[in-house]
Design a protein around this motif. Sequence first.
Motif, PDB file in Angstrom:
ATOM      1  N   LYS A 133      39.653  35.586  41.021  1.00  0.00           N
ATOM      2  CA  LYS A 133      38.856  36.731  41.477  1.00  0.00           C
ATOM      3  C   LYS A 133      39.295  38.015  40.773  1.00  0.00           C
ATOM      4  O   LYS A 133      38.468  38.805  40.328  1.00  0.00           O
ATOM      5  CB  LYS A 133      38.995  36.875  42.990  1.00  0.00           C
ATOM      6  CG  LYS A 133      38.175  37.986  43.584  1.00  0.00           C
ATOM      7  CD  LYS A 133      38.330  38.045  45.091  1.00  0.00           C
ATOM      8  CE  LYS A 133      37.522  39.173  45.670  1.00  0.00           C
ATOM      9  NZ  LYS A 133      37.676  39.269  47.131  1.00  0.00           N
ATOM     10  N   GLU A 134      40.612  38.220  40.663  1.00  0.00           N
ATOM     11  CA  GLU A 134      41.136  39.417  39.990  1.00  0.00           C
ATOM     12  C   GLU A 134      40.773  39.417  38.506  1.00  0.00           C
ATOM     13  O   GLU A 134      40.403  40.454  37.959  1.00  0.00           O
ATOM     14  CB  GLU A 134      42.656  39.495  40.144  1.00  0.00           C
ATOM     15  CG  GLU A 134      43.115  39.777  41.562  1.00  0.00           C
ATOM     16  CD  GLU A 134      44.612  39.578  41.745  1.00  0.00           C
ATOM     17  OE1 GLU A 134      45.203  40.375  42.508  1.00  0.00           O
ATOM     18  OE2 GLU A 134      45.191  38.650  41.141  1.00  0.00           O
ATOM     19  N   GLY A 193      45.692  45.774  32.906  1.00  0.00           N
ATOM     20  CA  GLY A 193      45.674  45.228  34.264  1.00  0.00           C
ATOM     21  C   GLY A 193      46.362  43.875  34.354  1.00  0.00           C
ATOM     22  O   GLY A 193      47.114  43.611  35.299  1.00  0.00           O
ATOM     23  N   ILE A 194      46.120  43.021  33.376  1.00  0.00           N
ATOM     24  CA  ILE A 194      46.783  41.715  33.340  1.00  0.00           C
ATOM     25  C   ILE A 194      48.283  41.902  33.187  1.00  0.00           C
ATOM     26  O   ILE A 194      49.080  41.304  33.911  1.00  0.00           O
ATOM     27  CB  ILE A 194      46.212  40.840  32.206  1.00  0.00           C
ATOM     28  CG1 ILE A 194      44.769  40.435  32.521  1.00  0.00           C
ATOM     29  CG2 ILE A 194      47.080  39.611  31.971  1.00  0.00           C
ATOM     30  CD1 ILE A 194      44.039  39.788  31.365  1.00  0.00           C
ATOM     31  N   ALA A 195      48.673  42.739  32.235  1.00  0.00           N
ATOM     32  CA  ALA A 195      50.101  42.970  31.984  1.00  0.00           C
ATOM     33  C   ALA A 195      50.799  43.542  33.215  1.00  0.00           C
ATOM     34  O   ALA A 195      51.933  43.150  33.530  1.00  0.00           O
ATOM     35  CB  ALA A 195      50.282  43.894  30.781  1.00  0.00           C
ATOM     36  N   ALA A 243      54.564  42.926  32.892  1.00  0.00           N
ATOM     37  CA  ALA A 243      54.813  43.057  31.458  1.00  0.00           C
ATOM     38  C   ALA A 243      54.150  44.288  30.858  1.00  0.00           C
ATOM     39  O   ALA A 243      53.989  44.370  29.646  1.00  0.00           O
ATOM     40  CB  ALA A 243      54.309  41.807  30.749  1.00  0.00           C
ATOM     41  N   SER A 244      53.779  45.251  31.682  1.00  0.00           N
ATOM     42  CA  SER A 244      53.044  46.401  31.158  1.00  0.00           C
ATOM     43  C   SER A 244      53.882  47.229  30.184  1.00  0.00           C
ATOM     44  O   SER A 244      53.370  47.715  29.177  1.00  0.00           O
ATOM     45  CB  SER A 244      52.500  47.277  32.288  1.00  0.00           C
ATOM     46  OG  SER A 244      53.544  47.711  33.119  1.00  0.00           O
ATOM     47  N   LYS A 268      38.240  37.947  36.994  1.00  0.00           N
ATOM     48  CA  LYS A 268      36.803  38.183  36.806  1.00  0.00           C
ATOM     49  C   LYS A 268      36.407  39.618  37.126  1.00  0.00           C
ATOM     50  O   LYS A 268      35.393  40.097  36.635  1.00  0.00           O
ATOM     51  CB  LYS A 268      35.988  37.208  37.655  1.00  0.00           C
ATOM     52  CG  LYS A 268      36.013  35.803  37.114  1.00  0.00           C
ATOM     53  CD  LYS A 268      35.136  34.879  37.924  1.00  0.00           C
ATOM     54  CE  LYS A 268      35.038  33.519  37.291  1.00  0.00           C
ATOM     55  NZ  LYS A 268      34.173  32.610  38.063  1.00  0.00           N
ATOM     56  N   ALA A 269      37.216  40.317  37.941  1.00  0.00           N
ATOM     57  CA  ALA A 269      36.903  41.695  38.315  1.00  0.00           C
ATOM     58  C   ALA A 269      37.357  42.705  37.263  1.00  0.00           C
ATOM     59  O   ALA A 269      36.930  43.864  37.291  1.00  0.00           O
ATOM     60  CB  ALA A 269      37.543  42.034  39.658  1.00  0.00           C
ATOM     61  N   LEU A 270      38.207  42.283  36.329  1.00  0.00           N
ATOM     62  CA  LEU A 270      38.710  43.209  35.312  1.00  0.00           C
ATOM     63  C   LEU A 270      37.607  43.615  34.345  1.00  0.00           C
ATOM     64  O   LEU A 270      36.820  42.784  33.905  1.00  0.00           O
ATOM     65  CB  LEU A 270      39.857  42.567  34.521  1.00  0.00           C
ATOM     66  CG  LEU A 270      41.143  42.325  35.301  1.00  0.00           C
ATOM     67  CD1 LEU A 270      42.105  41.485  34.477  1.00  0.00           C
ATOM     68  CD2 LEU A 270      41.791  43.650  35.697  1.00  0.00           C
ATOM     69  N   THR A 271      37.562  44.889  34.023  1.00  0.00           N
ATOM     70  CA  THR A 271      36.579  45.382  33.060  1.00  0.00           C
ATOM     71  C   THR A 271      37.285  46.270  32.047  1.00  0.00           C
ATOM     72  O   THR A 271      37.815  45.786  31.084  1.00  0.00           O
ATOM     73  CB  THR A 271      35.428  46.138  33.762  1.00  0.00           C
ATOM     74  OG1 THR A 271      35.972  47.174  34.576  1.00  0.00           O
ATOM     75  CG2 THR A 271      34.568  45.200  34.607  1.00  0.00           C
TER      76      THR A 271
END
Length: 180
Positions: free
Chosen positions: A153-154, A165-167, A172-173, A156-159
């Motif tokens: 869900k997270e 956002g993934i990092a 790992a940002s 698929k919500a990323l734009t």
Amino acid sequence: MYFAALLARTEDGWEASDTELLDNVETLSDLADLAREAAAEDDTVLVLIEQEDAWFGVVRIDGEEDPRIYVSDAAAAARSSYGEILLTDELLGREPGDDGPDLDALDLDGTEDGEDEDDDDDVTAEAGGSKEAVPHGPVGDAQVLDDLGVSEKELKALTQDALTGIAESLGASEVLETVR
């Protein structure tokens, strides 16, 4: 503009490196080999690719296993040289080598030899090609990062700025920002 990075999981956390995919990679197999070279032993490596908020892709390599792929917008990625690497026939649900229209399915009524019956016929014939089979929206394994803390869900919500956002979710940002 594109951004691509490798995130390799180690005992000490994540290590990031940027990569010039165009110089080193022409196929998904090349990409998997590049990722495996960045891994310590059989640790997880993520290849993150983003095109200025148009689409992003995640390729996960775990040792010698087949790559797991997620692409946020297949139609946008299909217009990109990096996207074409990720959009395999298998990912798109096509038979290998199914690149063009089925000639038996075309309506060849004799007007294709220069007679102008209707301009829409050319569009219909062209639409039968492989670009027609590329869906708008996400394709691939949306659970590719589930065990790493990013749910389907997270993901698929990323734009916008999806890779950041993934990092952040992976912790790992900071290492990703060092190669940005």
